[in-house]
Scaffold this motif. Structure first.
Motif, PDB file in Angstrom:
ATOM      1  N   ASP A   1      13.438 -19.100  19.316  1.00  0.00           N
ATOM      2  CA  ASP A   1      13.697 -20.388  19.974  1.00  0.00           C
ATOM      3  C   ASP A   1      12.556 -20.671  20.943  1.00  0.00           C
ATOM      4  O   ASP A   1      11.508 -20.034  20.861  1.00  0.00           O
ATOM      5  N   THR A   2      12.750 -21.576  21.874  1.00  0.00           N
ATOM      6  CA  THR A   2      11.675 -21.936  22.805  1.00  0.00           C
ATOM      7  C   THR A   2      11.356 -20.814  23.788  1.00  0.00           C
ATOM      8  O   THR A   2      10.293 -20.816  24.394  1.00  0.00           O
ATOM      9  N   HIS A   3      12.248 -19.841  23.928  1.00  0.00           N
ATOM     10  CA  HIS A   3      12.036 -18.741  24.880  1.00  0.00           C
ATOM     11  C   HIS A   3      11.432 -17.489  24.241  1.00  0.00           C
ATOM     12  O   HIS A   3      10.656 -16.786  24.883  1.00  0.00           O
ATOM     13  N   VAL A   4      11.801 -17.201  22.999  1.00  0.00           N
ATOM     14  CA  VAL A   4      11.293 -16.008  22.309  1.00  0.00           C
ATOM     15  C   VAL A   4      10.915 -16.357  20.868  1.00  0.00           C
ATOM     16  O   VAL A   4      11.537 -17.219  20.246  1.00  0.00           O
ATOM     17  N   ALA A   5       9.905 -15.648  20.349  1.00  0.00           N
ATOM     18  CA  ALA A   5       9.433 -15.915  18.988  1.00  0.00           C
ATOM     19  C   ALA A   5      10.442 -15.455  17.936  1.00  0.00           C
ATOM     20  O   ALA A   5      10.555 -16.055  16.874  1.00  0.00           O
ATOM     21  N   ARG A   6      11.185 -14.401  18.264  1.00  0.00           N
ATOM     22  CA  ARG A   6      12.199 -13.873  17.344  1.00  0.00           C
ATOM     23  C   ARG A   6      13.220 -13.073  18.130  1.00  0.00           C
ATOM     24  O   ARG A   6      12.936 -12.538  19.178  1.00  0.00           O
ATOM     25  N   ARG A   7      14.402 -12.957  17.557  1.00  0.00           N
ATOM     26  CA  ARG A   7      15.487 -12.206  18.194  1.00  0.00           C
ATOM     27  C   ARG A   7      15.906 -10.993  17.360  1.00  0.00           C
ATOM     28  O   ARG A   7      16.914 -10.364  17.647  1.00  0.00           O
ATOM     29  N   ILE A   8      15.119 -10.699  16.336  1.00  0.00           N
ATOM     30  CA  ILE A   8      15.446  -9.590  15.448  1.00  0.00           C
ATOM     31  C   ILE A   8      14.149  -9.078  14.836  1.00  0.00           C
ATOM     32  O   ILE A   8      13.176  -9.829  14.717  1.00  0.00           O
ATOM     33  N   ASN A   9      14.125  -7.806  14.478  1.00  0.00           N
ATOM     34  CA  ASN A   9      12.989  -7.217  13.773  1.00  0.00           C
ATOM     35  C   ASN A   9      13.507  -6.627  12.463  1.00  0.00           C
ATOM     36  O   ASN A   9      14.452  -5.831  12.461  1.00  0.00           O
ATOM     37  N   LEU A  10      12.907  -7.054  11.362  1.00  0.00           N
ATOM     38  CA  LEU A  10      13.319  -6.617  10.028  1.00  0.00           C
ATOM     39  C   LEU A  10      12.184  -5.821   9.401  1.00  0.00           C
ATOM     40  O   LEU A  10      11.128  -6.381   9.103  1.00  0.00           O
ATOM     41  N   ASP A  11      12.398  -4.525   9.232  1.00  0.00           N
ATOM     42  CA  ASP A  11      11.382  -3.656   8.631  1.00  0.00           C
ATOM     43  C   ASP A  11      11.838  -3.199   7.250  1.00  0.00           C
ATOM     44  O   ASP A  11      12.624  -2.259   7.129  1.00  0.00           O
ATOM     45  N   PRO A  12      11.342  -3.855   6.193  1.00  0.00           N
ATOM     46  CA  PRO A  12      11.714  -3.421   4.854  1.00  0.00           C
ATOM     47  C   PRO A  12      10.997  -2.131   4.470  1.00  0.00           C
ATOM     48  O   PRO A  12       9.864  -1.889   4.890  1.00  0.00           O
ATOM     49  N   GLY A  13      11.691  -1.342   3.690  1.00  0.00           N
ATOM     50  CA  GLY A  13      11.112  -0.093   3.212  1.00  0.00           C
ATOM     51  C   GLY A  13      11.862   0.393   1.998  1.00  0.00           C
ATOM     52  O   GLY A  13      12.781  -0.262   1.513  1.00  0.00           O
ATOM     53  N   TYR A  14      11.450   1.558   1.514  1.00  0.00           N
ATOM     54  CA  TYR A  14      12.155   2.153   0.390  1.00  0.00           C
ATOM     55  C   TYR A  14      12.025   3.666   0.422  1.00  0.00           C
ATOM     56  O   TYR A  14      11.154   4.219   1.082  1.00  0.00           O
ATOM     57  N   PHE A  15      12.950   4.297  -0.323  1.00  0.00           N
ATOM     58  CA  PHE A  15      12.897   5.736  -0.559  1.00  0.00           C
ATOM     59  C   PHE A  15      12.641   5.937  -2.037  1.00  0.00           C
ATOM     60  O   PHE A  15      13.323   5.341  -2.872  1.00  0.00           O
ATOM     61  N   ASP A  16      11.646   6.769  -2.367  1.00  0.00           N
ATOM     62  CA  ASP A  16      11.282   6.969  -3.767  1.00  0.00           C
ATOM     63  C   ASP A  16      11.589   8.367  -4.283  1.00  0.00           C
ATOM     64  O   ASP A  16      11.141   8.752  -5.344  1.00  0.00           O
ATOM     65  N   GLY A  17      12.355   9.120  -3.533  1.00  0.00           N
ATOM     66  CA  GLY A  17      12.679  10.483  -3.938  1.00  0.00           C
ATOM     67  C   GLY A  17      11.924  11.525  -3.138  1.00  0.00           C
ATOM     68  O   GLY A  17      12.386  12.642  -2.984  1.00  0.00           O
ATOM     69  N   GLY A  18      10.761  11.163  -2.621  1.00  0.00           N
ATOM     70  CA  GLY A  18       9.965  12.111  -1.861  1.00  0.00           C
ATOM     71  C   GLY A  18       9.550  11.638  -0.492  1.00  0.00           C
ATOM     72  O   GLY A  18       9.123  12.437   0.347  1.00  0.00           O
ATOM     73  N   LYS A  19       9.696  10.341  -0.251  1.00  0.00           N
ATOM     74  CA  LYS A  19       9.243   9.807   1.037  1.00  0.00           C
ATOM     75  C   LYS A  19       9.869   8.443   1.312  1.00  0.00           C
ATOM     76  O   LYS A  19      10.272   7.739   0.399  1.00  0.00           O
ATOM     77  N   ILE A  20       9.915   8.133   2.605  1.00  0.00           N
ATOM     78  CA  ILE A  20      10.287   6.792   3.070  1.00  0.00           C
ATOM     79  C   ILE A  20       8.984   6.030   3.273  1.00  0.00           C
ATOM     80  O   ILE A  20       8.074   6.500   3.964  1.00  0.00           O
ATOM     81  N   ILE A  21       8.890   4.857   2.671  1.00  0.00           N
ATOM     82  CA  ILE A  21       7.734   3.974   2.807  1.00  0.00           C
ATOM     83  C   ILE A  21       8.185   2.746   3.596  1.00  0.00           C
ATOM     84  O   ILE A  21       9.220   2.153   3.285  1.00  0.00           O
ATOM     85  N   LEU A  22       7.416   2.369   4.609  1.00  0.00           N
ATOM     86  CA  LEU A  22       7.690   1.155   5.372  1.00  0.00           C
ATOM     87  C   LEU A  22       6.530   0.176   5.215  1.00  0.00           C
ATOM     88  O   LEU A  22       5.371   0.584   5.115  1.00  0.00           O
ATOM     89  N   ALA A  23       6.858  -1.108   5.225  1.00  0.00           N
ATOM     90  CA  ALA A  23       5.855  -2.170   5.155  1.00  0.00           C
ATOM     91  C   ALA A  23       5.558  -2.670   6.566  1.00  0.00           C
ATOM     92  O   ALA A  23       6.435  -2.705   7.425  1.00  0.00           O
ATOM     93  N   THR A  24       4.311  -3.069   6.777  1.00  0.00           N
ATOM     94  CA  THR A  24       3.884  -3.572   8.079  1.00  0.00           C
ATOM     95  C   THR A  24       2.741  -4.566   7.892  1.00  0.00           C
ATOM     96  O   THR A  24       2.056  -4.546   6.865  1.00  0.00           O
ATOM     97  N   THR A  25       2.539  -5.400   8.889  1.00  0.00           N
ATOM     98  CA  THR A  25       1.399  -6.319   8.875  1.00  0.00           C
ATOM     99  C   THR A  25       0.187  -5.706   9.574  1.00  0.00           C
ATOM    100  O   THR A  25      -0.882  -6.294   9.568  1.00  0.00           O
ATOM    101  N   LYS A  26       0.375  -4.534  10.167  1.00  0.00           N
ATOM    102  CA  LYS A  26      -0.690  -3.918  10.968  1.00  0.00           C
ATOM    103  C   LYS A  26      -1.402  -2.806  10.186  1.00  0.00           C
ATOM    104  O   LYS A  26      -0.774  -1.878   9.702  1.00  0.00           O
ATOM    105  N   ASN A  27      -2.724  -2.901  10.142  1.00  0.00           N
ATOM    106  CA  ASN A  27      -3.527  -1.880   9.493  1.00  0.00           C
ATOM    107  C   ASN A  27      -3.756  -0.714  10.462  1.00  0.00           C
ATOM    108  O   ASN A  27      -3.748  -0.896  11.683  1.00  0.00           O
ATOM    109  N   PHE A  28      -3.907   0.465   9.920  1.00  0.00           N
ATOM    110  CA  PHE A  28      -4.262   1.646  10.706  1.00  0.00           C
ATOM    111  C   PHE A  28      -4.806   2.690   9.735  1.00  0.00           C
ATOM    112  O   PHE A  28      -4.705   2.506   8.513  1.00  0.00           O
ATOM    113  N   SER A  29      -5.346   3.762  10.241  1.00  0.00           N
ATOM    114  CA  SER A  29      -6.046   4.738   9.395  1.00  0.00           C
ATOM    115  C   SER A  29      -5.172   5.349   8.302  1.00  0.00           C
ATOM    116  O   SER A  29      -5.676   5.714   7.241  1.00  0.00           O
ATOM    117  N   HIS A  30      -3.882   5.453   8.520  1.00  0.00           N
ATOM    118  CA  HIS A  30      -2.993   6.090   7.533  1.00  0.00           C
ATOM    119  C   HIS A  30      -2.219   5.075   6.692  1.00  0.00           C
ATOM    120  O   HIS A  30      -1.337   5.460   5.941  1.00  0.00           O
TER     121      HIS A  30
END
Length: 188
Positions: A92-121
């Motif tokens: 709204d006019t006071h905050v950009a968002r009121r919730i954070n939604l982090d989609p991810g998945y489990f593939d049998g060996g690891k949890i993968i998360l999606a992000t908009t931020k790049n980093f070395s790993h």
């Protein structure tokens, strides 16, 4: 040379941070419209590991929403783009968002998360989105990497992560049984 093949489907979930339960309740129908029925909701966990998200609220909570349908891991970038759009609708006019939604998945060996931020790993997966292996399943438990978020490395999250793994294994088993039955049926 290895053979190129399609990966197994994965267990899709969204890790949600929120302060106001009504914001969470209002977004769940939109999430189900986009991603299908929710198979399991984790217990609500207090989020005390960082103040990075303080613009959303001061007394944040985490819940994992695990979706019934297995997905192609290739869909993660599109799912992150969509969840970012849904987040922005809660502002709204006071905050950009009121919730954070982090989609991810489990593939049998690891949890993968999606992000908009790049980093070395992190690895770019398209549409402005990066992915990281956040925590791995090894020797009967989830084990953190050196860069694993403190909340994902915590004991508080372990029961939810283990439940995601259990649901994935059950879904794969059910899918395998269905494929076996279909192969044994005569062509009509």
């Amino acid at each position: 040379m290895g053979t190129i093949k399609k990966p197994n489907p994965v267990k899709f979930f969204i890790a949600v941070l929120f302060e106001n339960i009504s914001v969470l309740e209002s977004i769940i129908p939109q999430l189900e419209k986009e991603f299908g029925p929710i198979q399991w909701k984790s217990p609500i966990i207090d989020f005390t590991h960082t103040n990075y998200y303080q613009k959303i609220g001061e007394k944040l909570k985490r819940i994992f929403l695990v979706f019934q349908k297995l997905i192609d891991p290739e869909d993660l970038a599109s799912h992150k783009v969509l969840t970012n759009q849904l987040e922005s609708q809660t502002g709204d006019t006071h905050v950009a968002r009121r919730i954070n939604l982090d989609p991810g998945y489990f593939d049998g060996g690891k949890i993968i998360l999606a992000t908009t931020k790049n980093f070395s790993h992190r690895v770019y997966i398209g549409k402005g989105i990066y992915a990281e292996a956040t925590i791995r399943w090894e020797k009967g438990d989830f084990r953190p990497f050196e860069y694993t978020y403190p909340d994902y490395a915590s004991k508080e999250y372990r029961p939810s992560l283990i439940q995601i793994r259990k649901l994935y294994r059950e879904d794969l088993s059910r899918a395998s049984i269905n494929e076996s039955v279909q192969r044994s049926l005569p062509n009509i």
